[in-house]
Scaffold this motif. Structure first.
Motif, PDB file in Angstrom:
ATOM      1  N   UNK A   1      15.640 -11.913  10.113  1.00 41.09           N
ATOM      2  CA  UNK A   1      14.855 -13.138  10.178  1.00 41.09           C
ATOM      3  C   UNK A   1      13.428 -12.940  10.655  1.00 41.09           C
ATOM      4  N   UNK A   2      12.978 -11.708  10.742  1.00 47.45           N
ATOM      5  CA  UNK A   2      11.617 -11.442  11.203  1.00 47.45           C
ATOM      6  C   UNK A   2      10.585 -12.029  10.245  1.00 47.45           C
ATOM      7  N   UNK A   3       9.482 -12.472  10.811  1.00 46.04           N
ATOM      8  CA  UNK A   3       8.426 -13.132  10.045  1.00 46.04           C
ATOM      9  C   UNK A   3       7.185 -12.254  10.033  1.00 46.04           C
ATOM     10  N   UNK A   4       6.500 -12.268   8.914  1.00 45.98           N
ATOM     11  CA  UNK A   4       5.267 -11.512   8.761  1.00 45.98           C
ATOM     12  C   UNK A   4       4.104 -12.496   8.661  1.00 45.98           C
ATOM     13  N   UNK A   5       3.088 -12.319   9.481  1.00 37.07           N
ATOM     14  CA  UNK A   5       1.894 -13.165   9.435  1.00 37.07           C
ATOM     15  C   UNK A   5       0.954 -12.644   8.361  1.00 37.07           C
ATOM     16  N   UNK A   6       0.398 -13.578   7.580  1.00 39.08           N
ATOM     17  CA  UNK A   6      -0.533 -13.226   6.519  1.00 39.08           C
ATOM     18  C   UNK A   6      -1.885 -13.860   6.814  1.00 39.08           C
ATOM     19  N   UNK A   7      -2.934 -13.066   6.743  1.00 39.61           N
ATOM     20  CA  UNK A   7      -4.291 -13.551   6.965  1.00 39.61           C
ATOM     21  C   UNK A   7      -5.128 -13.250   5.722  1.00 39.61           C
ATOM     22  N   UNK A   8      -5.767 -14.287   5.187  1.00 32.98           N
ATOM     23  CA  UNK A   8      -6.630 -14.118   4.026  1.00 32.98           C
ATOM     24  C   UNK A   8      -8.087 -14.241   4.468  1.00 32.98           C
ATOM     25  N   UNK A   9      -8.914 -13.315   4.035  1.00 36.69           N
ATOM     26  CA  UNK A   9     -10.344 -13.389   4.318  1.00 36.69           C
ATOM     27  C   UNK A   9     -11.106 -13.160   3.023  1.00 36.69           C
ATOM     28  N   UNK A  10     -12.221 -13.843   2.911  1.00 31.99           N
ATOM     29  CA  UNK A  10     -13.089 -13.687   1.750  1.00 31.99           C
ATOM     30  C   UNK A  10     -14.351 -12.960   2.183  1.00 31.99           C
ATOM     31  N   UNK A  11     -14.697 -11.897   1.493  1.00 32.92           N
ATOM     32  CA  UNK A  11     -15.904 -11.139   1.767  1.00 32.92           C
ATOM     33  C   UNK A  11     -16.971 -11.493   0.726  1.00 32.92           C
ATOM     34  N   UNK A  12     -18.140 -11.832   1.207  1.00 36.66           N
ATOM     35  CA  UNK A  12     -19.251 -12.141   0.315  1.00 36.66           C
ATOM     36  C   UNK A  12     -19.989 -10.847   0.014  1.00 36.66           C
ATOM     37  N   UNK A  13     -19.937 -10.405  -1.226  1.00 38.65           N
ATOM     38  CA  UNK A  13     -20.541  -9.142  -1.634  1.00 38.65           C
ATOM     39  C   UNK A  13     -21.986  -9.323  -2.102  1.00 38.65           C
ATOM     40  N   UNK A  14     -22.449 -10.553  -2.113  1.00 41.61           N
ATOM     41  CA  UNK A  14     -23.806 -10.824  -2.589  1.00 41.61           C
ATOM     42  C   UNK A  14     -23.832 -11.009  -4.088  1.00 41.61           C
ATOM     43  N   UNK A  15     -24.821 -11.704  -4.553  1.00 39.60           N
ATOM     44  CA  UNK A  15     -24.940 -11.932  -5.994  1.00 39.60           C
ATOM     45  C   UNK A  15     -23.857 -12.857  -6.525  1.00 39.60           C
ATOM     46  N   UNK A  16     -23.303 -13.666  -5.651  1.00 35.56           N
ATOM     47  CA  UNK A  16     -22.255 -14.594  -6.086  1.00 35.56           C
ATOM     48  C   UNK A  16     -20.875 -13.964  -6.217  1.00 35.56           C
ATOM     49  N   UNK A  17     -20.738 -12.731  -5.831  1.00 31.78           N
ATOM     50  CA  UNK A  17     -19.435 -12.062  -5.921  1.00 31.78           C
ATOM     51  C   UNK A  17     -18.727 -12.172  -4.583  1.00 31.78           C
ATOM     52  N   UNK A  18     -17.459 -12.525  -4.677  1.00 32.25           N
ATOM     53  CA  UNK A  18     -16.615 -12.622  -3.478  1.00 32.25           C
ATOM     54  C   UNK A  18     -15.349 -11.810  -3.703  1.00 32.25           C
ATOM     55  N   UNK A  19     -14.877 -11.237  -2.632  1.00 32.35           N
ATOM     56  CA  UNK A  19     -13.654 -10.432  -2.705  1.00 32.35           C
ATOM     57  C   UNK A  19     -12.645 -10.971  -1.693  1.00 32.35           C
ATOM     58  N   UNK A  20     -11.430 -11.124  -2.151  1.00 32.55           N
ATOM     59  CA  UNK A  20     -10.366 -11.632  -1.287  1.00 32.55           C
ATOM     60  C   UNK A  20      -9.603 -10.451  -0.691  1.00 32.55           C
ATOM     61  N   UNK A  21      -9.426 -10.469   0.622  1.00 27.47           N
ATOM     62  CA  UNK A  21      -8.639  -9.435   1.314  1.00 27.47           C
ATOM     63  C   UNK A  21      -7.486 -10.120   2.028  1.00 27.47           C
ATOM     64  N   UNK A  22      -6.314  -9.585   1.856  1.00 27.77           N
ATOM     65  CA  UNK A  22      -5.122 -10.142   2.489  1.00 27.77           C
ATOM     66  C   UNK A  22      -4.553  -9.076   3.422  1.00 27.77           C
ATOM     67  N   UNK A  23      -4.345  -9.454   4.675  1.00 30.79           N
ATOM     68  CA  UNK A  23      -3.726  -8.518   5.627  1.00 30.79           C
ATOM     69  C   UNK A  23      -2.412  -9.116   6.110  1.00 30.79           C
ATOM     70  N   UNK A  24      -1.423  -8.258   6.181  1.00 32.07           N
ATOM     71  CA  UNK A  24      -0.094  -8.677   6.622  1.00 32.07           C
ATOM     72  C   UNK A  24       0.296  -7.852   7.836  1.00 32.07           C
ATOM     73  N   UNK A  25       0.843  -8.523   8.827  1.00 35.37           N
ATOM     74  CA  UNK A  25       1.324  -7.825  10.021  1.00 35.37           C
ATOM     75  C   UNK A  25       2.507  -8.606  10.589  1.00 35.37           C
ATOM     76  N   UNK A  26       3.421  -7.907  11.250  1.00 35.55           N
ATOM     77  CA  UNK A  26       4.574  -8.605  11.838  1.00 35.55           C
ATOM     78  C   UNK A  26       4.124  -9.542  12.951  1.00 35.55           C
ATOM     79  N   UNK A  27       4.866 -10.627  13.094  1.00 36.76           N
ATOM     80  CA  UNK A  27       4.547 -11.567  14.167  1.00 36.76           C
ATOM     81  C   UNK A  27       4.855 -10.935  15.526  1.00 36.76           C
ATOM     82  N   UNK A  28       4.349 -11.551  16.561  1.00 30.66           N
ATOM     83  CA  UNK A  28       4.540 -11.043  17.925  1.00 30.66           C
ATOM     84  C   UNK A  28       6.024 -10.964  18.265  1.00 30.66           C
ATOM     85  N   UNK A  29       6.769 -12.007  17.916  1.00 31.10           N
ATOM     86  CA  UNK A  29       8.202 -12.009  18.213  1.00 31.10           C
ATOM     87  C   UNK A  29       8.965 -11.024  17.333  1.00 31.10           C
TER      88      UNK A  29
END
Length: 156
Positions: free
Chosen positions: A53-81
């Motif tokens: 039943x362990x849960x994984x936290x997901x964090x999405x971040x958008x990086x602005x590369x300039x020139x109107x280009x954006x890149x999506x980065x997703x990081x996953x890590x186990x929750x504290x519990x």
């Protein structure tokens, strides 16, 4: 001990409760007399269910590369519990595998769970320490567990 084992299956979705109940069982298993008592009840099923039943936290971040280009980065890590649940489960399996007479029975259930904990929390030192202790205690003087651990590539 019996209260913890009784409520664990009823509240599988509450990660903190599973974590603290496993912590209680792992600390009780430090005592040889309590390990004998634990072997009289079903402690493996609630332990496996808590780890599953362990849960994984997901964090999405958008990086602005300039020139109107954006890149999506997703990081996953186990929750504290989830990290603590894995650490306590590995410690519990390590303690329960100390008994020579019960080592094969514990190893059958412990090795897959312990290896999954190591894969779920690869960068957590407490999980990896307790998992290594569990694997060692399972394979010590137990050929069946040694073969199983070798097949799972846990010893290589």
């Amino acid at each position: 001990m019996k209260w913890a084992l009784r409520i664990m299956p009823d509240f599988l979705e509450i990660e903190a409760l599973q974590n603290h109940a496993l912590g209680l069982l792992a600390q009780l298993s430090d005592n040889y007399a309590m390990r004998r008592e634990l072997f009289r009840v079903d402690w493996v099923s609630p332990t496996v269910a808590a780890v599953n039943g362990n849960v994984e936290n997901t964090t999405e971040t958008w990086l602005d590369k300039g020139g109107g280009k954006r890149e999506k980065r997703v990081s996953r890590e186990p929750s504290r519990h989830a990290v603590d649940t894995c650490a306590w489960a590995c410690k519990l399996f390590a303690q329960m595998a100390c008994d020579n007479a019960k080592r094969v029975v514990v190893a059958d259930d412990a090795l897959p769970v312990v290896i999954n904990c190591m894969k779920f929390c690869p960068e957590e030192p407490t999980v990896n320490l307790n998992a290594c202790k569990a694997i060692y205690n399972c394979v010590y003087r137990c050929e069946a567990a040694h073969i199983m651990a070798t097949e799972e590539d846990a010893l290589g």
